[in-house]
Design a protein around this motif. Structure first.
Motif, PDB file in Angstrom:
ATOM      1  N   GLY A 142       0.801  -1.231   0.000  1.00 25.23           N
ATOM      2  CA  GLY A 142       0.000   0.000   0.000  1.00 25.23           C
ATOM      3  C   GLY A 142       0.827   1.271   0.000  1.00 25.23           C
ATOM      4  N   ALA A 143       2.156   1.115   0.079  1.00 28.25           N
ATOM      5  CA  ALA A 143       3.012   2.295   0.278  1.00 28.25           C
ATOM      6  C   ALA A 143       2.981   3.251  -0.921  1.00 28.25           C
ATOM      7  CB  ALA A 143       4.444   1.860   0.582  1.00 28.25           C
ATOM      8  N   ASP A 144       3.127   2.715  -2.132  1.00 25.83           N
ATOM      9  CA  ASP A 144       3.148   3.588  -3.317  1.00 25.83           C
ATOM     10  C   ASP A 144       1.859   4.404  -3.393  1.00 25.83           C
ATOM     11  OD1 ASP A 144       5.485   2.245  -3.832  1.00 25.83           O
ATOM     12  OD2 ASP A 144       4.800   1.284  -5.683  1.00 25.83           O
ATOM     13  N   GLY A 145       0.739   3.729  -3.120  1.00 31.46           N
ATOM     14  CA  GLY A 145      -0.555   4.396  -3.190  1.00 31.46           C
ATOM     15  C   GLY A 145      -0.699   5.494  -2.147  1.00 31.46           C
ATOM     16  N   LEU A 146      -0.206   5.231  -0.944  1.00 31.66           N
ATOM     17  CA  LEU A 146      -0.310   6.242   0.117  1.00 31.66           C
ATOM     18  C   LEU A 146       0.581   7.454  -0.191  1.00 31.66           C
ATOM     19  CD1 LEU A 146      -1.440   7.188   2.809  1.00 31.66           C
ATOM     20  CD2 LEU A 146       0.372   5.878   3.967  1.00 31.66           C
ATOM     21  N   ILE A 147       1.761   7.187  -0.711  1.00 25.27           N
ATOM     22  CA  ILE A 147       2.670   8.287  -1.071  1.00 25.27           C
ATOM     23  C   ILE A 147       1.991   9.178  -2.120  1.00 25.27           C
ATOM     24  CG2 ILE A 147       4.869   8.853  -2.200  1.00 25.27           C
ATOM     25  CD1 ILE A 147       5.887   6.082  -0.964  1.00 25.27           C
ATOM     26  N   LYS A 148       1.388   8.523  -3.112  1.00 26.06           N
ATOM     27  CA  LYS A 148       0.706   9.258  -4.174  1.00 26.06           C
ATOM     28  C   LYS A 148      -0.495  10.039  -3.614  1.00 26.06           C
ATOM     29  CE  LYS A 148      -1.218   8.205  -8.763  1.00 26.06           C
ATOM     30  NZ  LYS A 148      -1.179   9.601  -9.127  1.00 26.06           N
ATOM     31  N   ARG A 151       0.712  13.149  -1.849  1.00 22.75           N
ATOM     32  CA  ARG A 151       1.167  14.172  -2.795  1.00 22.75           C
ATOM     33  C   ARG A 151       0.010  14.766  -3.583  1.00 22.75           C
ATOM     34  NH1 ARG A 151       6.159  10.585  -5.257  1.00 22.75           N
ATOM     35  NH2 ARG A 151       7.786  11.316  -3.817  1.00 22.75           N
ATOM     36  N   ASP A 152      -0.791  13.898  -4.182  1.00 21.91           N
ATOM     37  CA  ASP A 152      -1.772  14.363  -5.170  1.00 21.91           C
ATOM     38  C   ASP A 152      -3.072  14.838  -4.539  1.00 21.91           C
ATOM     39  OD1 ASP A 152       0.186  13.540  -6.832  1.00 21.91           O
ATOM     40  OD2 ASP A 152      -0.902  11.833  -7.680  1.00 21.91           O
ATOM     41  N   GLU A 153      -3.498  14.162  -3.479  1.00 19.47           N
ATOM     42  CA  GLU A 153      -4.805  14.505  -2.895  1.00 19.47           C
ATOM     43  C   GLU A 153      -4.666  15.481  -1.732  1.00 19.47           C
ATOM     44  OE1 GLU A 153      -7.589  13.217  -4.303  1.00 19.47           O
ATOM     45  OE2 GLU A 153      -6.276  12.163  -5.719  1.00 19.47           O
ATOM     46  N   CYS A 154      -3.533  15.454  -1.041  1.00 13.78           N
ATOM     47  CA  CYS A 154      -3.392  16.276   0.172  1.00 13.78           C
ATOM     48  C   CYS A 154      -2.386  17.407   0.009  1.00 13.78           C
ATOM     49  CB  CYS A 154      -2.959  15.422   1.360  1.00 13.78           C
ATOM     50  SG  CYS A 154      -4.091  14.084   1.735  1.00 13.78           S
TER      51      CYS A 154
END
Ligand SMILES: *Cc1c(COP(=O)(O)O)cnc(C)c1O
Length: 226
Positions: A142-148, A151-154
């Motif tokens: 889940g790490a790549d998704g959380l990083i994204k 960055r992108d949503e927050c």
């Protein structure tokens, strides 16, 4: 050995480990973990020049560090323990670096609170490399998704990753996994390695090692209010 002797021995071991693998010791920050110890225990370390400290509980840190910061304004305080939504406000007020971002809800709350306070603590994502159910951290997959998401949503800038390998397991595969996730996401900071294994972590690319008992001595959890 005094606490300052142990600090100096740890610094020397960090320098040696870095040079042994061709790294510049200046690339590696020592986060001295003072959890469960009173403020007075940090004073000799501050006098000896140590400025980077780690705490695992928000409320304990809030009780301990403001008076020390008044005397040493260049202290850099890291949150290395799990962060609950209802402590996000206090965490943003108290810490310079939050190493334990591990889910979308917390990322979202941090973004809102940083905006509100006009503060930008540096942020790391904690990865539960051993996928231990009782442990904080996002699962490796889940790490790549959380990083994204951060960055992108927050609109949060993530500097790097942190992990705490399972007790009693070889740490190196966990450090290598953390390093892989950081590389493929372009992250420069790797917080990994504790008293027992910081030299190994340095070989595997740590930029921050979090050392408690090797400097502070054994922790007495019984004497600490939870
Ligand atoms: C307590 C703690 C440390 C320090 O552990 P030692 O083994 O005493 O060096 C490092 N990282 C985290 C997340 C901790 O909770």
């Amino acid at each position: 050995m005094t606490i300052v002797d142990r600090l100096n021995a740890t610094r020397a071991a960090i320098d040696r480990a870095a040079r042994d693998c061709g790294r510049d010791p200046a690339e590696i920050a020592l986060v001295c973990v003072t959890k469960t110890f009173p403020a007075e225990a940090a004073l000799p370390l501050l006098e000896a020049g140590q400025r980077v400290f780690g705490e695992n509980r928000v409320l304990e840190a809030r009780a301990k560090w403001p008076p020390l910061r008044a005397r040493y304004p260049d202290i850099e305080l890291h949150l290395i323990g799990p962060l609950q939504s209802n402590k996000v406000k206090e965490a943003v007020e108290t810490f310079d670096v939050i190493e334990s971002v591990d889910r979308e809800k917390i990322a979202h709350a941090l973004a809102r609170e940083c905006e509100r306070q006009g503060k930008r603590p540096r942020l790391l994502i904690q990865v539960n490399t051993g996928e231990e159910p009782q442990k904080a951290g996002v699962a490796p997959k889940g790490a790549d998704g959380l990083i994204k998401f951060c960055r992108d949503e927050c609109g949060l800038s993530i500097e790097g990753l942190m992990c705490v390998p399972p007790v009693g397991e070889q740490a190196s595969p966990h450090f290598a996994l953390l390093s892989d996730i950081a590389k493929r996401n372009g992250l420069a900071v790797l917080s990994m390695g504790m008293s027992a294994d910081f030299e190994l972590a340095i070989q595997l690319g740590a930029t921050h090692v979090r050392v408690g008992s090797a400097i502070m001595g054994e922790r007495d959890y019984a004497s600490t209010a939870a």
